[in-house]
Structure formats: C-alpha cells, structure tokens
Design a protein around this motif. Structure first.
Motif, PDB file in Angstrom:
ATOM      1  N   THR A 232      -9.204  -0.655   6.597  1.00 20.54           N
ATOM      2  CA  THR A 232      -8.461  -0.194   5.426  1.00 20.54           C
ATOM      3  C   THR A 232      -9.389  -0.037   4.226  1.00 20.54           C
ATOM      4  N   ALA A 233     -10.273  -1.008   4.021  1.00 18.36           N
ATOM      5  CA  ALA A 233     -11.201  -0.940   2.892  1.00 18.36           C
ATOM      6  C   ALA A 233     -12.135   0.262   3.024  1.00 18.36           C
ATOM      7  N   THR A 234     -12.569   0.545   4.236  1.00 20.38           N
ATOM      8  CA  THR A 234     -13.440   1.704   4.457  1.00 20.38           C
ATOM      9  C   THR A 234     -12.708   3.004   4.150  1.00 20.38           C
ATOM     10  N   MET A 235     -11.449   3.105   4.597  1.00 17.39           N
ATOM     11  CA  MET A 235     -10.675   4.324   4.327  1.00 17.39           C
ATOM     12  C   MET A 235     -10.441   4.503   2.833  1.00 17.39           C
ATOM     13  N   VAL A 236     -10.109   3.424   2.148  1.00 23.11           N
ATOM     14  CA  VAL A 236      -9.873   3.509   0.701  1.00 23.11           C
ATOM     15  C   VAL A 236     -11.171   3.884  -0.011  1.00 23.11           C
ATOM     16  N   LEU A 237     -12.288   3.313   0.424  1.00 16.34           N
ATOM     17  CA  LEU A 237     -13.582   3.648  -0.176  1.00 16.34           C
ATOM     18  C   LEU A 237     -13.879   5.138  -0.042  1.00 16.34           C
ATOM     19  N   LEU A 238     -13.673   5.680   1.150  1.00 14.66           N
ATOM     20  CA  LEU A 238     -13.989   7.095   1.370  1.00 14.66           C
ATOM     21  C   LEU A 238     -13.055   8.018   0.590  1.00 14.66           C
TER      22      LEU A 238
ATOM     23  N   LYS B 273       0.039   6.153  25.397  1.00 20.70           N
ATOM     24  CA  LYS B 273       1.162   6.034  24.452  1.00 20.70           C
ATOM     25  C   LYS B 273       0.699   5.445  23.121  1.00 20.70           C
ATOM     26  N   LYS B 274      -0.136   4.411  23.152  1.00 19.39           N
ATOM     27  CA  LYS B 274      -0.644   3.814  21.917  1.00 19.39           C
ATOM     28  C   LYS B 274      -1.555   4.796  21.184  1.00 19.39           C
ATOM     29  N   LEU B 275      -2.335   5.548  21.935  1.00 21.03           N
ATOM     30  CA  LEU B 275      -3.217   6.538  21.329  1.00 21.03           C
ATOM     31  C   LEU B 275      -2.415   7.625  20.625  1.00 21.03           C
ATOM     32  N   GLN B 276      -1.345   8.090  21.264  1.00 24.27           N
ATOM     33  CA  GLN B 276      -0.464   9.092  20.648  1.00 24.27           C
ATOM     34  C   GLN B 276       0.163   8.541  19.371  1.00 24.27           C
ATOM     35  N   PHE B 277       0.688   7.328  19.449  1.00 22.60           N
ATOM     36  CA  PHE B 277       1.354   6.693  18.319  1.00 22.60           C
ATOM     37  C   PHE B 277       0.404   6.562  17.131  1.00 22.60           C
ATOM     38  N   TYR B 278      -0.785   6.016  17.377  1.00 19.06           N
ATOM     39  CA  TYR B 278      -1.737   5.806  16.295  1.00 19.06           C
ATOM     40  C   TYR B 278      -2.272   7.135  15.773  1.00 19.06           C
ATOM     41  N   SER B 279      -2.495   8.102  16.643  1.00 18.40           N
ATOM     42  CA  SER B 279      -2.978   9.419  16.214  1.00 18.40           C
ATOM     43  C   SER B 279      -1.978  10.107  15.299  1.00 18.40           C
ATOM     44  N   PHE B 280      -0.691  10.002  15.636  1.00 19.78           N
ATOM     45  CA  PHE B 280       0.339  10.613  14.799  1.00 19.78           C
ATOM     46  C   PHE B 280       0.315  10.019  13.398  1.00 19.78           C
ATOM     47  N   PHE B 281       0.267   8.687  13.299  1.00 17.99           N
ATOM     48  CA  PHE B 281       0.273   8.064  11.980  1.00 17.99           C
ATOM     49  C   PHE B 281      -1.040   8.277  11.234  1.00 17.99           C
ATOM     50  N   THR B 282      -2.138   8.434  11.947  1.00 12.04           N
ATOM     51  CA  THR B 282      -3.403   8.764  11.293  1.00 12.04           C
ATOM     52  C   THR B 282      -3.326  10.159  10.680  1.00 12.04           C
TER      53      THR B 282
ATOM     54  N   GLY C 287      -3.438  11.135   6.678  1.00 14.00           N
ATOM     55  CA  GLY C 287      -4.310  12.159   6.106  1.00 14.00           C
ATOM     56  C   GLY C 287      -3.544  13.137   5.238  1.00 14.00           C
ATOM     57  N   ILE C 288      -2.361  13.520   5.694  1.00 15.76           N
ATOM     58  CA  ILE C 288      -1.527  14.433   4.902  1.00 15.76           C
ATOM     59  C   ILE C 288      -1.106  13.767   3.602  1.00 15.76           C
ATOM     60  N   ILE C 289      -0.655  12.527   3.685  1.00 17.60           N
ATOM     61  CA  ILE C 289      -0.213  11.807   2.489  1.00 17.60           C
ATOM     62  C   ILE C 289      -1.378  11.614   1.526  1.00 17.60           C
ATOM     63  N   ALA C 290      -2.545  11.256   2.066  1.00 19.10           N
ATOM     64  CA  ALA C 290      -3.719  11.076   1.208  1.00 19.10           C
ATOM     65  C   ALA C 290      -4.091  12.371   0.506  1.00 19.10           C
TER      66      ALA C 290
ATOM     67  N   VAL D 259      -2.872   8.943  -2.230  1.00 22.57           N
ATOM     68  CA  VAL D 259      -2.830   7.563  -1.766  1.00 22.57           C
ATOM     69  C   VAL D 259      -3.819   7.445  -0.631  1.00 22.57           C
ATOM     70  N   GLY D 260      -4.702   6.464  -0.707  1.00 20.69           N
ATOM     71  CA  GLY D 260      -5.668   6.276   0.361  1.00 20.69           C
ATOM     72  C   GLY D 260      -4.980   6.046   1.697  1.00 20.69           C
ATOM     73  N   GLY D 261      -5.638   6.497   2.772  1.00 19.51           N
ATOM     74  CA  GLY D 261      -5.074   6.335   4.102  1.00 19.51           C
ATOM     75  C   GLY D 261      -4.809   4.880   4.454  1.00 19.51           C
ATOM     76  N   GLY D 262      -5.497   3.966   3.796  1.00 15.04           N
ATOM     77  CA  GLY D 262      -5.300   2.549   4.059  1.00 15.04           C
ATOM     78  C   GLY D 262      -3.914   2.058   3.709  1.00 15.04           C
ATOM     79  N   MET D 263      -3.266   2.725   2.753  1.00 21.01           N
ATOM     80  CA  MET D 263      -1.907   2.316   2.365  1.00 21.01           C
ATOM     81  C   MET D 263      -0.918   2.588   3.489  1.00 21.01           C
ATOM     82  N   VAL D 264      -1.202   3.560   4.329  1.00 18.29           N
ATOM     83  CA  VAL D 264      -0.320   3.882   5.454  1.00 18.29           C
ATOM     84  C   VAL D 264      -0.800   3.176   6.713  1.00 18.29           C
ATOM     85  N   LEU D 265      -2.103   3.239   6.974  1.00 17.09           N
ATOM     86  CA  LEU D 265      -2.621   2.718   8.225  1.00 17.09           C
ATOM     87  C   LEU D 265      -2.794   1.204   8.229  1.00 17.09           C
ATOM     88  N   GLY D 266      -2.954   0.580   7.061  1.00 16.16           N
ATOM     89  CA  GLY D 266      -3.081  -0.879   7.005  1.00 16.16           C
ATOM     90  C   GLY D 266      -1.867  -1.582   7.598  1.00 16.16           C
TER      91      GLY D 266
END
Length: 190
Positions: A66-72, A21-30, A34-37, A42-49
């Motif tokens: 978050t810093a790694t996602m924003v960097l990439l 369940k946690k994997l599904q939840f986090y995968s959906f928001f990841t 990606g779509i929002i980015a 907007v870097g993925g860190g703004m959503v996933l942080g």
C-alpha cells in the motif's frame, strides 16, 4: 502455486495460494483501483489495502504494498502539478522532505513496535484509521463547500475558459491541444 508445491516451497502461514479465481478477483479490484486513482486522485492503496487485508495477506506485506502504491501515485501527481506550474517547486520540495522524515520516523518506530510485541494488527488499525479520517475529511469538505454557497449545487465549473485575446497560458495550451486532434474537435466542439 503449483510449481512451488512441486518443489516443496516453504510457504509462510500467511502466504496466499493463488488460483485462477483469486487472480481474477484481485485483478478486477486492481483495475478498479487504477480507474479510481486516475479519476479522483485517491491512491490505489486506499482501495487495495483493505482488499489485501480481506484476502488475509500478511499485514506487513499489505502495508508495504500500500505504501509503495501511494508513493508512486502521489509522486506522479506531485510532479504533474509542479511541472504544470500549479504548485511552486519550493513548496513541493519542502513538503516532500517533511513527509520523507515523517515516513521514516513513523516506519522505524512502528516496525520496531511490531517486532517487539508481535502485534501486526496495529498496522491494520492504522490503515483503517487513515481511511476513516480521509473519508470523514472528504465529507466535511463537501458539506463546508455546499454551506458556503447556500447549499446550492450549480454543477461542475470549467477548469479554465477559452476566449480570444485572453493571453491565458491555459487557454493557449488548450487551443494547441485542440488543433492537434481534429477528430476530437468534431467530437468535442468548443
């Protein structure tokens, strides 16, 4: 998680015990991040942080991720803008060095403070402040743009125009790409 439990893995207090369940939840928001980015830059860190904080991930792990996602995402966008000629490479290099120095100084000072005081909550406060300021900046920019055109939203403008004999590099690239994909020509005639 089950494999780690089987070998008595020494979990940290803030480690997440992953289940389906946690994997599904986090995968959906990841996926959503990606779509929002991709759509609005907007870097993925703004959503996933904030999501990682809500999932009670260790704040130091959350800010590092978050810093790694924003960097990439920021680096890839910067490279695209430089390679397309929209930003001079000298400006990109200058601001890269300024950001690198600022990030290094900020990270070392904040890490030292967190280690000295044990207040990892300052990382959450900094993340919340950055997100709030970015949101306020976007809203102010929206209203200033609308005010400059007498509050008239005329819709979206074309990025570049294609006309015969214009000599525009953008128009030439657009026409070349258009000729490469005949099925796209049928779907999007212009």
């Amino acid at each position: 998680t089950n494999e780690r439990l089987a070998v008595n893995y020494p979990f940290n207090d803030m480690d997440i015990l992953w289940d389906y369940k946690k994997l599904q939840f986090y995968s959906f928001f990841t996926f959503l991040a990606g779509i929002i980015a991709g759509l609005i830059g907007v870097g993925g860190g703004m959503v996933l942080g904030p999501l990682m904080i809500a999932m009670e991930v260790n704040p130091r792990v959350s800010t590092s991720t978050t810093a790694t996602m924003v960097l990439l995402t920021s680096s890839s966008v910067a490279v695209i803008f430089v390679m397309s000629g929209l930003v001079p490479w000298e400006y990109a290099l200058f601001f890269f060095l300024v950001c690198l120095c600022g990030a290094y100084i900020g990270k070392t000072k904040i890490d030292a403070y967190v280690k000295r005081t044990g207040m990892a909550s300052i990382l959450i406060g900094i993340l919340a402040t950055i997100i709030a300021l970015a949101t306020i900046g976007c809203i102010v920019n929206l209203f200033m743009g609308l005010a400059s055109v007498n509050w008239c939203l005329a819709g979206f403008n074309q990025f570049c125009t294609v006309s015969s004999g214009s000599g525009s590099d953008c128009a030439a690239r657009l026409l070349e790409a258009h000729d490469l994909f005949p099925e796209a020509q049928r779907m999007f005639p212009f």
